[in-house]
Motif scaffolding. Structure first.
Motif, PDB file in Angstrom:
ATOM      1  N   LEU A  89       0.845  -1.185   0.000  1.00  0.00           N
ATOM      2  CA  LEU A  89       0.000   0.000   0.000  1.00  0.00           C
ATOM      3  C   LEU A  89       0.883   1.238   0.000  1.00  0.00           C
ATOM      4  CD1 LEU A  89      -2.985   0.791   0.098  1.00  0.00           C
ATOM      5  CD2 LEU A  89      -2.786   0.953   2.580  1.00  0.00           C
ATOM      6  N   GLN A  90       0.763   2.058  -1.066  1.00  0.00           N
ATOM      7  CA  GLN A  90       1.567   3.252  -1.225  1.00  0.00           C
ATOM      8  C   GLN A  90       0.712   4.495  -0.983  1.00  0.00           C
ATOM      9  OE1 GLN A  90       4.800   3.206  -1.663  1.00  0.00           O
ATOM     10  NE2 GLN A  90       4.943   0.979  -1.932  1.00  0.00           N
ATOM     11  N   PRO A  91       1.317   5.525  -0.361  1.00  0.00           N
ATOM     12  CA  PRO A  91       0.560   6.768  -0.166  1.00  0.00           C
ATOM     13  C   PRO A  91       0.283   7.462  -1.499  1.00  0.00           C
ATOM     14  CG  PRO A  91       2.853   7.054   0.464  1.00  0.00           C
ATOM     15  CD  PRO A  91       2.668   5.601   0.204  1.00  0.00           C
ATOM     16  N   ARG A  92      -0.878   8.075  -1.601  1.00  0.00           N
ATOM     17  CA  ARG A  92      -1.257   8.814  -2.808  1.00  0.00           C
ATOM     18  C   ARG A  92      -0.983  10.302  -2.579  1.00  0.00           C
ATOM     19  NH1 ARG A  92      -4.291   6.231  -6.765  1.00  0.00           N
ATOM     20  NH2 ARG A  92      -4.118   3.978  -6.469  1.00  0.00           N
ATOM     21  N   SER A  93      -0.407  10.967  -3.581  1.00  0.00           N
ATOM     22  CA  SER A  93      -0.117  12.391  -3.494  1.00  0.00           C
ATOM     23  C   SER A  93      -1.128  13.181  -4.313  1.00  0.00           C
ATOM     24  CB  SER A  93       1.297  12.670  -4.004  1.00  0.00           C
ATOM     25  OG  SER A  93       1.532  14.059  -4.066  1.00  0.00           O
ATOM     26  N   LEU A  94      -1.540  14.351  -3.792  1.00  0.00           N
ATOM     27  CA  LEU A  94      -2.480  15.196  -4.542  1.00  0.00           C
ATOM     28  C   LEU A  94      -1.834  15.791  -5.782  1.00  0.00           C
ATOM     29  CD1 LEU A  94      -1.824  18.498  -3.966  1.00  0.00           C
ATOM     30  CD2 LEU A  94      -2.535  17.814  -1.695  1.00  0.00           C
ATOM     31  N   LEU A  95      -0.490  15.850  -5.809  1.00  0.00           N
ATOM     32  CA  LEU A  95       0.206  16.421  -6.968  1.00  0.00           C
ATOM     33  C   LEU A  95       0.190  15.495  -8.172  1.00  0.00           C
ATOM     34  CD1 LEU A  95       3.323  17.941  -5.137  1.00  0.00           C
ATOM     35  CD2 LEU A  95       1.235  19.121  -5.858  1.00  0.00           C
ATOM     36  N   ASP A  96      -0.074  14.180  -7.921  1.00  0.00           N
ATOM     37  CA  ASP A  96      -0.052  13.228  -9.029  1.00  0.00           C
ATOM     38  C   ASP A  96      -1.105  13.559 -10.079  1.00  0.00           C
ATOM     39  OD1 ASP A  96       1.986  11.916  -7.744  1.00  0.00           O
ATOM     40  OD2 ASP A  96       0.698  10.396  -6.835  1.00  0.00           O
ATOM     41  N   ASN A  97      -2.204  14.132  -9.647  1.00  0.00           N
ATOM     42  CA  ASN A  97      -3.309  14.384 -10.588  1.00  0.00           C
ATOM     43  C   ASN A  97      -3.746  15.852 -10.575  1.00  0.00           C
ATOM     44  OD1 ASN A  97      -5.014  13.259 -12.523  1.00  0.00           O
ATOM     45  ND2 ASN A  97      -6.717  13.083 -11.086  1.00  0.00           N
ATOM     46  N   LEU A  98      -2.834  16.710 -10.134  1.00  0.00           N
ATOM     47  CA  LEU A  98      -3.194  18.116  -9.982  1.00  0.00           C
ATOM     48  C   LEU A  98      -3.475  18.790 -11.323  1.00  0.00           C
ATOM     49  CD1 LEU A  98      -3.549  20.460  -8.003  1.00  0.00           C
ATOM     50  CD2 LEU A  98      -1.107  20.947  -8.252  1.00  0.00           C
ATOM     51  N   ASP A  99      -2.669  18.515 -12.346  1.00  0.00           N
ATOM     52  CA  ASP A  99      -2.836  19.181 -13.644  1.00  0.00           C
ATOM     53  C   ASP A  99      -4.192  18.906 -14.268  1.00  0.00           C
ATOM     54  OD1 ASP A  99      -0.371  20.278 -13.441  1.00  0.00           O
ATOM     55  OD2 ASP A  99       0.652  18.728 -14.625  1.00  0.00           O
ATOM     56  N   SER A 100      -4.736  17.733 -14.000  1.00  0.00           N
ATOM     57  CA  SER A 100      -6.031  17.421 -14.604  1.00  0.00           C
ATOM     58  C   SER A 100      -7.155  18.284 -14.037  1.00  0.00           C
ATOM     59  CB  SER A 100      -6.357  15.931 -14.377  1.00  0.00           C
ATOM     60  OG  SER A 100      -6.445  15.661 -12.988  1.00  0.00           O
ATOM     61  N   TYR A 101      -6.907  18.886 -12.882  1.00  0.00           N
ATOM     62  CA  TYR A 101      -7.895  19.805 -12.303  1.00  0.00           C
ATOM     63  C   TYR A 101      -7.539  21.264 -12.605  1.00  0.00           C
ATOM     64  CZ  TYR A 101      -9.342  15.673  -9.719  1.00  0.00           C
ATOM     65  OH  TYR A 101      -9.766  14.411  -9.386  1.00  0.00           O
ATOM     66  N   MET A 151      -8.886  15.086  -2.530  1.00  0.00           N
ATOM     67  CA  MET A 151     -10.054  14.243  -2.267  1.00  0.00           C
ATOM     68  C   MET A 151      -9.979  12.963  -3.085  1.00  0.00           C
ATOM     69  SD  MET A 151     -13.011  17.204  -2.117  1.00  0.00           S
ATOM     70  CE  MET A 151     -14.330  15.995  -2.039  1.00  0.00           C
ATOM     71  N   ASP A 152      -9.587  13.110  -4.365  1.00  0.00           N
ATOM     72  CA  ASP A 152      -9.453  11.917  -5.208  1.00  0.00           C
ATOM     73  C   ASP A 152      -8.331  11.008  -4.715  1.00  0.00           C
ATOM     74  OD1 ASP A 152     -11.553  12.373  -6.813  1.00  0.00           O
ATOM     75  OD2 ASP A 152     -10.423  12.958  -8.589  1.00  0.00           O
ATOM     76  N   ALA A 153      -7.221  11.611  -4.254  1.00  0.00           N
ATOM     77  CA  ALA A 153      -6.110  10.808  -3.739  1.00  0.00           C
ATOM     78  C   ALA A 153      -6.548  10.037  -2.496  1.00  0.00           C
ATOM     79  CB  ALA A 153      -4.921  11.708  -3.417  1.00  0.00           C
ATOM     80  N   GLN A 154      -7.319  10.694  -1.629  1.00  0.00           N
ATOM     81  CA  GLN A 154      -7.812  10.011  -0.434  1.00  0.00           C
ATOM     82  C   GLN A 154      -8.752   8.867  -0.794  1.00  0.00           C
ATOM     83  OE1 GLN A 154      -9.554  13.029   2.041  1.00  0.00           O
ATOM     84  NE2 GLN A 154      -7.580  13.802   2.770  1.00  0.00           N
ATOM     85  N   ARG A 155      -9.633   9.147  -1.771  1.00  0.00           N
ATOM     86  CA  ARG A 155     -10.558   8.088  -2.191  1.00  0.00           C
ATOM     87  C   ARG A 155      -9.791   6.918  -2.811  1.00  0.00           C
ATOM     88  NH1 ARG A 155     -14.164  12.545  -3.312  1.00  0.00           N
ATOM     89  NH2 ARG A 155     -13.230  12.843  -5.366  1.00  0.00           N
ATOM     90  N   ALA A 156      -8.766   7.230  -3.609  1.00  0.00           N
ATOM     91  CA  ALA A 156      -7.960   6.169  -4.219  1.00  0.00           C
ATOM     92  C   ALA A 156      -7.221   5.379  -3.138  1.00  0.00           C
ATOM     93  CB  ALA A 156      -6.974   6.759  -5.218  1.00  0.00           C
ATOM     94  N   GLN A 157      -6.708   6.106  -2.117  1.00  0.00           N
ATOM     95  CA  GLN A 157      -6.017   5.436  -1.017  1.00  0.00           C
ATOM     96  C   GLN A 157      -6.974   4.529  -0.257  1.00  0.00           C
ATOM     97  OE1 GLN A 157      -2.626   6.359  -0.301  1.00  0.00           O
ATOM     98  NE2 GLN A 157      -2.537   4.590   1.056  1.00  0.00           N
ATOM     99  N   GLN A 158      -8.159   5.020  -0.012  1.00  0.00           N
ATOM    100  CA  GLN A 158      -9.153   4.221   0.697  1.00  0.00           C
ATOM    101  C   GLN A 158      -9.563   3.005  -0.123  1.00  0.00           C
ATOM    102  OE1 GLN A 158     -12.251   7.053   1.489  1.00  0.00           O
ATOM    103  NE2 GLN A 158     -11.146   8.032   3.185  1.00  0.00           N
ATOM    104  N   THR A 159      -9.657   3.201  -1.438  1.00  0.00           N
ATOM    105  CA  THR A 159     -10.003   2.066  -2.310  1.00  0.00           C
ATOM    106  C   THR A 159      -8.911   1.007  -2.286  1.00  0.00           C
ATOM    107  OG1 THR A 159     -11.280   3.522  -3.763  1.00  0.00           O
ATOM    108  CG2 THR A 159     -10.574   1.410  -4.669  1.00  0.00           C
ATOM    109  N   ASP A 160      -7.641   1.456  -2.346  1.00  0.00           N
ATOM    110  CA  ASP A 160      -6.526   0.509  -2.278  1.00  0.00           C
ATOM    111  C   ASP A 160      -6.554  -0.257  -0.949  1.00  0.00           C
ATOM    112  OD1 ASP A 160      -5.703   1.342  -4.738  1.00  0.00           O
ATOM    113  OD2 ASP A 160      -4.142   2.692  -3.983  1.00  0.00           O
ATOM    114  N   LEU A 161      -6.803   0.468   0.131  1.00  0.00           N
ATOM    115  CA  LEU A 161      -6.846  -0.164   1.443  1.00  0.00           C
ATOM    116  C   LEU A 161      -8.012  -1.143   1.545  1.00  0.00           C
ATOM    117  CD1 LEU A 161      -5.739  -0.353   4.313  1.00  0.00           C
ATOM    118  CD2 LEU A 161      -7.193   1.581   4.942  1.00  0.00           C
TER     119      LEU A 161
END
Length: 280
Positions: A79-91, A169-179
């Motif tokens: 389980l890897q931490p998700r960063s908000l910067l990974d998908n920032l440009d798309s927003y 918010m998306d990173a948190q949701r993705a992290q929760q989904t992975d968990l």
């Protein structure tokens, strides 16, 4: 002198035991049963594998054959931490295009209207080409540029915060989904281990019942031996000696040797007298 007589007697006695008929019949019956047991095939006394035992053995052979669930757990990614910067440009890109660009375009349109109105005002005042009009235009342009820059900075700051919040918010949701997926995988593993343990318990119960049934079968096969052993033991403890009798049959013969004077015997017993009598 008189002659001694020697007699030899020979005798033979036969004693036959006698029992009541019911004792004889009982002994004959037990002896016949023992003879029957002695004629049994020893392998026929061995109880075979009970069907439940065979089913348990077949089931045990399949235990652990399917370990795909364990492989999936062992191969599960960390389980890897998700960063908000990974998908920032798309927003950010839609916000800059839809909000900042549109707002600046509206501002520029308003600035053009301000310039036009200023030009009309200066023209009416007769200062369209004088130094005063230049100063006025310069001051207006400066204000317009500062206003545009302030608007753009505010919009970009707001856009970054909005995009960062959405991305977070998306990173948190993705992290929760992975968990959740990882937890679900371990839960499936626990269920599979529980099912396997249940299978082992069921097979153990099946084998235990099969052992009991095989024991009953073995007792049935050895029942003739048990019966013969019991009967022999009971007969051995019966006081048959109280009822026991016997019949004795015998005959005797006797013989006598010698009927007159035995010279050889007399000479043997009276050697000295014989020597004198015969002048020896």
């Amino acid at each position: 002198m008189s002659k001694k007589s020697k007699q030899t007697t020979e005798s033979k006695t036969v004693t036959t035991p006698t029992n009541p008929q019911f004792v004889t019949d009982s002994l004959q019956k037990t002896t016949g049963l023992i003879d029957k047991v002695a004629g049994l095939d020893p392998s026929s006394l061995v109880a075979g594998v009970n069907p439940l035992q065979q089913q348990a053995a077949d089931g045990a052979a399949g235990l652990g054959a399917d370990r795909s669930w364990l492989d999936s757990i062992l191969k599960a990614p960390n389980l890897q931490p998700r960063s908000l910067l990974d998908n920032l440009d798309s927003y950010m890109s839609p916000y800059l295009q839809d909000v900042v660009s549109t707002s600046l375009a509206d501002y520029d349109f308003g600035a053009d209207k301000t310039r036009a109105a200023q030009d009309l005002e200066l023209a009416g005042a007769g200062a369209f080409s004088g130094s005063g009009s230049s100063l006025t235009r310069s001051a207006t342009e400066g204000e317009l540029m500062r206003g545009r820059g302030s608007l753009a900075a505010g919009l970009r700051d707001q856009g970054f915060n909005t995009a960062a919040n959405l991305s977070n918010m998306d990173a948190q949701r993705a992290q929760q989904t992975d968990l959740a997926n990882l937890e679900a995988m371990f839960q499936r593993g626990n269920l599979a281990m529980g099912a396997e343990a249940s299978d082992r318990a069921n097979l153990g119960t099946m084998m235990s019942i099969g052992d009991t049934m095989r024991g009953i079968d073995a007792q049935e096969r050895n029942a003739p031996i048990s019966l013969a052993t019991i009967l022999a033991g009971l007969q051995g403890s019966m006081p048959y000696s109280l009822l026991h009798g016997q019949t004795t049959e015998g005959n005797a013969t006797s013989t006598a040797k010698g009927g007159g004077f035995d010279l050889a015997s007399w000479l043997g017993n009276n050697a000295q007298l014989a020597a004198k009598a015969f002048g020896v």
